[in-house]
Design an enzyme around this catalytic site. Sequence first.
Site, PDB file in Angstrom:
ATOM      1  N   GLN A 289      88.124  15.600  10.744  1.00  0.00           N
ATOM      2  CA  GLN A 289      87.353  15.221   9.564  1.00  0.00           C
ATOM      3  C   GLN A 289      86.066  16.040   9.446  1.00  0.00           C
ATOM      4  OE1 GLN A 289      88.795  13.019   7.206  1.00  0.00           O
ATOM      5  NE2 GLN A 289      90.384  13.653   8.643  1.00  0.00           N
ATOM      6  N   HIS A 292      86.024  19.158   7.144  1.00  0.00           N
ATOM      7  CA  HIS A 292      85.953  19.039   5.687  1.00  0.00           C
ATOM      8  C   HIS A 292      84.658  19.599   5.131  1.00  0.00           C
ATOM      9  CE1 HIS A 292      89.400  16.769   4.138  1.00  0.00           C
ATOM     10  NE2 HIS A 292      89.413  16.094   5.268  1.00  0.00           N
ATOM     11  N   GLU A 358      85.270   4.787   6.040  1.00  0.00           N
ATOM     12  CA  GLU A 358      86.348   5.240   5.153  1.00  0.00           C
ATOM     13  C   GLU A 358      87.664   5.251   5.925  1.00  0.00           C
ATOM     14  OE1 GLU A 358      87.539   9.206   2.532  1.00  0.00           O
ATOM     15  OE2 GLU A 358      86.111   9.374   4.195  1.00  0.00           O
ATOM     16  N   HIS A 359      87.677   5.960   7.060  1.00  0.00           N
ATOM     17  CA  HIS A 359      88.841   5.985   7.949  1.00  0.00           C
ATOM     18  C   HIS A 359      88.427   5.386   9.287  1.00  0.00           C
ATOM     19  CE1 HIS A 359      88.987   9.820   5.519  1.00  0.00           C
ATOM     20  NE2 HIS A 359      90.164   9.315   5.196  1.00  0.00           N
ATOM     21  N   ASP A 392      96.121  11.452   5.417  1.00  0.00           N
ATOM     22  CA  ASP A 392      95.680  12.464   4.459  1.00  0.00           C
ATOM     23  C   ASP A 392      96.843  13.072   3.693  1.00  0.00           C
ATOM     24  OD1 ASP A 392      92.982  12.232   4.954  1.00  0.00           O
ATOM     25  OD2 ASP A 392      92.896  13.888   6.378  1.00  0.00           O
ATOM     26  N   HIS A 451      81.355 -26.676 -29.122  1.00  0.00           N
ATOM     27  CA  HIS A 451      82.587 -26.399 -28.385  1.00  0.00           C
ATOM     28  C   HIS A 451      83.559 -27.575 -28.522  1.00  0.00           C
ATOM     29  CE1 HIS A 451      80.337 -23.119 -26.648  1.00  0.00           C
ATOM     30  NE2 HIS A 451      81.342 -22.778 -25.847  1.00  0.00           N
TER      31      HIS A 451
END
Length: 463
Positions: A289, A292, A358-359, A392, A451
């Site tokens: 990761q 990236h 996230e992961h 992924d 109402h």
Amino acid sequence: MTLSADSPVPAVTAPPVPADLNFRTVDLRGQRLTLAGLRAAVPRAQAGTMADAEQKVLDIIDAVRSRGFEALSELARAFDGVEQSHPRVPAEALAQALAGLDPAVRAALEESIRRARRFADAQRPADTDVEFGEGAVVSQNWVPVARVGLYVPGGLAVYPSSVIMNVVPALAAGVESIALASPPQKDFGGLPHPTILAAACLLGIDEVYAIGGAQAIAAFAYGIPAAEEKAGLDPVDVVTGPGNVFVATAKRLVKGVVGIDSEAGTTEIAILADATARPGLVAADLISQAEHDPKAASVLITDSVDLAAAVRVELERQAAATKHSARVREALSGPQSGVVLVDNLDQGIAACNAYAAEHLEIMTADAAGVAGRIRSAGAIFVGDYSPVSLGDYCAGSNHVLPTSGTAAFSSGLNVTTFLRAIQVVNYSRAALEAVSGHIVSLSGAEDLPAHGEAVTARFADGS
């Protein structure tokens, strides 16, 4: 040192490692921290990153809203180094990209699509009818949004997999109008990368735009009117897709004008591991990761000092050998990355839930049981043979996931992102009359007598 709930964040130390790879340590052992304390303690990107981006993004959104294609052309020139008369990708460019696709890559994309479709098709919720009595029915119907804008990032890497992750659940939901945007590439004549175009063509998406960053999100949210014989870009109902801090900020700023999936920003991985974990695999997954982006977050949470030390050795060895070594080292050395030392597995699980990764990989004894105790994560990867790389590309799951702690309240991209739950109320005269007294009583209690009168008026004439 023991901290109270109001104590400052623990001091950060780093063991002696080479100066260019400072994978820091946050030591939580012996401390009893509240959820707020844990959230403050775990590694994060430096405060202000999103705030720093916000004004720039606001300026971009304003430019796109007020000046349309003119602004998009200026931004493409400034950020991407390309001259652009219109961002729409010609149909022939999509067909050519698919025709020229490497057969092995095509086969991999087709398998990824097959798995993603199977998982997405299973996610669609069923419509529901509830009968409260004869003639008293309330239904919930799931209806797709009319039009979506899907963003696929560019920059340091190429992401045809993100085309799949965006498009497949939208198709499974029944969305009829799909537009896709990806940054223009100077090396490819101002079009998105050909593998991106090929993946879109493979999925039958023909409305593709060479627009990147926050300007793509703005164009989707507000639309671009036709101008000087240039076809316009219709606004969408929902915007999805991952991106950098500018894309995530733009999505947050347009939320309310359009729906969004989540703030899927710069990638992050957390690994909860104990002494049974294999250091080489832990390091490999942290690096996967980190490659990236220099701002990517890689965090190891463990109760084993020996494992942490072994992982550091592996990080140094593997980072030196990987293709994007400089990028990986910068990400691993940033404030968003590091080791979190905990007393035991329970504290490790608490730290994971506070971090809301996230992961999140689980590399512990009884990894499946531990995974069942996690309450905040975009996606959980269980055991040695479920790495994030699998998710992924080819697990069948979706890799567009919430980042920066937003997994505490947001979900990853899925079919329901593109659906709305519409409630339908269908009562007969007798069924309404049976509850009319309750309605009158409640409307009086709320001092909203009209109402109740709207109900009694239906029975006043005796019809």
